[in-house]
Motif scaffolding. Structure first.
Motif, PDB file in Angstrom:
ATOM      1  N   PHE A 209       0.837  -1.177   0.005  1.00  0.00           N
ATOM      2  CA  PHE A 209      -0.023  -0.063   0.043  1.00  0.00           C
ATOM      3  C   PHE A 209       0.953   1.302  -0.011  1.00  0.00           C
ATOM      4  O   PHE A 209       2.100   1.203   0.332  1.00  0.00           O
ATOM      5  N   ARG A 210       0.277   2.316  -0.380  1.00  0.00           N
ATOM      6  CA  ARG A 210       0.990   3.805  -0.486  1.00  0.00           C
ATOM      7  C   ARG A 210       0.148   4.742  -0.054  1.00  0.00           C
ATOM      8  O   ARG A 210      -1.204   4.835  -0.254  1.00  0.00           O
ATOM      9  N   LEU A 211       0.635   5.807   0.453  1.00  0.00           N
ATOM     10  CA  LEU A 211       0.019   7.201   0.643  1.00  0.00           C
ATOM     11  C   LEU A 211       0.091   8.207  -0.453  1.00  0.00           C
ATOM     12  O   LEU A 211       1.495   8.108  -0.934  1.00  0.00           O
ATOM     13  N   ILE A 212      -0.957   8.430  -1.022  1.00  0.00           N
ATOM     14  CA  ILE A 212      -1.084   9.665  -2.249  1.00  0.00           C
ATOM     15  C   ILE A 212      -1.582  10.940  -1.718  1.00  0.00           C
ATOM     16  O   ILE A 212      -2.638  10.914  -1.245  1.00  0.00           O
ATOM     17  N   TYR A 213      -0.964  11.797  -1.996  1.00  0.00           N
ATOM     18  CA  TYR A 213      -1.242  13.236  -1.389  1.00  0.00           C
ATOM     19  C   TYR A 213      -2.558  13.652  -2.543  1.00  0.00           C
ATOM     20  O   TYR A 213      -2.459  13.696  -3.720  1.00  0.00           O
ATOM     21  N   ALA A 214      -3.595  13.762  -1.710  1.00  0.00           N
ATOM     22  CA  ALA A 214      -5.068  14.020  -2.371  1.00  0.00           C
ATOM     23  C   ALA A 214      -5.861  15.047  -1.599  1.00  0.00           C
ATOM     24  O   ALA A 214      -6.639  14.391  -0.829  1.00  0.00           O
ATOM     25  N   PRO A 215      -5.577  16.383  -1.385  1.00  0.00           N
ATOM     26  CA  PRO A 215      -6.487  17.040  -0.655  1.00  0.00           C
ATOM     27  C   PRO A 215      -7.753  16.827  -0.814  1.00  0.00           C
ATOM     28  O   PRO A 215      -8.357  17.012  -1.753  1.00  0.00           O
ATOM     29  N   ARG A 216      -8.493  16.984   0.153  1.00  0.00           N
ATOM     30  CA  ARG A 216      -9.877  16.725  -0.003  1.00  0.00           C
ATOM     31  C   ARG A 216     -10.514  18.298   0.719  1.00  0.00           C
ATOM     32  O   ARG A 216     -10.107  18.711   1.672  1.00  0.00           O
ATOM     33  N   LYS A 217     -11.504  18.679   0.181  1.00  0.00           N
ATOM     34  CA  LYS A 217     -12.067  19.971   0.379  1.00  0.00           C
ATOM     35  C   LYS A 217     -13.130  19.800   1.302  1.00  0.00           C
ATOM     36  O   LYS A 217     -14.078  18.777   1.083  1.00  0.00           O
ATOM     37  N   LYS A 218     -13.224  20.488   2.396  1.00  0.00           N
ATOM     38  CA  LYS A 218     -14.482  20.378   3.410  1.00  0.00           C
ATOM     39  C   LYS A 218     -15.621  21.070   2.875  1.00  0.00           C
ATOM     40  O   LYS A 218     -15.752  22.163   2.146  1.00  0.00           O
TER      41      LYS A 218
END
Length: 151
Positions: free
Chosen positions: A140-149
């Protein structure tokens, strides 16, 4: 004397909270000025004692296994970890107590972590790493994917 000390500590806490809000606002302004394709990843701060993960716009407190999973992924090369590394770091596989962990247990933890992180607007997603020849999951890996509130 104690009342005065309490007031001072209260003022310090309020000022620290205001500084945190200003830093979050500053980060949003900087991110809005940078084109979407050039976003840098957000740094994560891990607090082992409370199992709290902090980032610029928030924080989350998680369980011990989920905490070790995310910390393992974050600290791994290119934020990628193999199933074997996850077994060793999260479940201490290889010791006399734990000889192995069922793959389904790992997948269940990852699925729960994905849902929990999404709910708290965590700026990273957990993705599977597959072997292209046979489509077997190798990690598995972490990918930067900002989420908007959503307000």
């Amino acid at each position: 004397m104690n009342l005065r000390l309490f007031e001072i500590r209260n003022k310090i806490n309020n000022l620290l909270h205001q500084v945190d809000l200003l830093r979050a606002e500053e980060w949003l302004i900087v991110q809005s000025l940078i084109p979407e394709m050039e976003h840098c990843e957000e740094p994560l701060d891990f607090s082992d004692a409370e199992r709290i993960i902090r980032w610029n716009n928030g924080m989350i407190q998680v369980g011990p296994k989920m905490y070790r999973l995310i910390k393992t992924l974050w600290n791994s090369n290119k934020h990628r970890a193999s199933l074997e590394k996850i077994e060793q770091k999260v479940w201490n596989v290889g010791t006399k107590k734990n000889l192995f962990v069922d793959r389904h247990t790992i997948f269940t933890l990852v699925c729960r972590a994905q849902k929990e992180l999404k709910k708290h607007h965590f700026p990273y997603k957990i993705l599977t790493g597959k072997n292209f020849s046979n489509q077997e999951i190798k990690g598995f890996r972490l990918i930067y994917a900002p989420r908007k509130k959503n307000n």
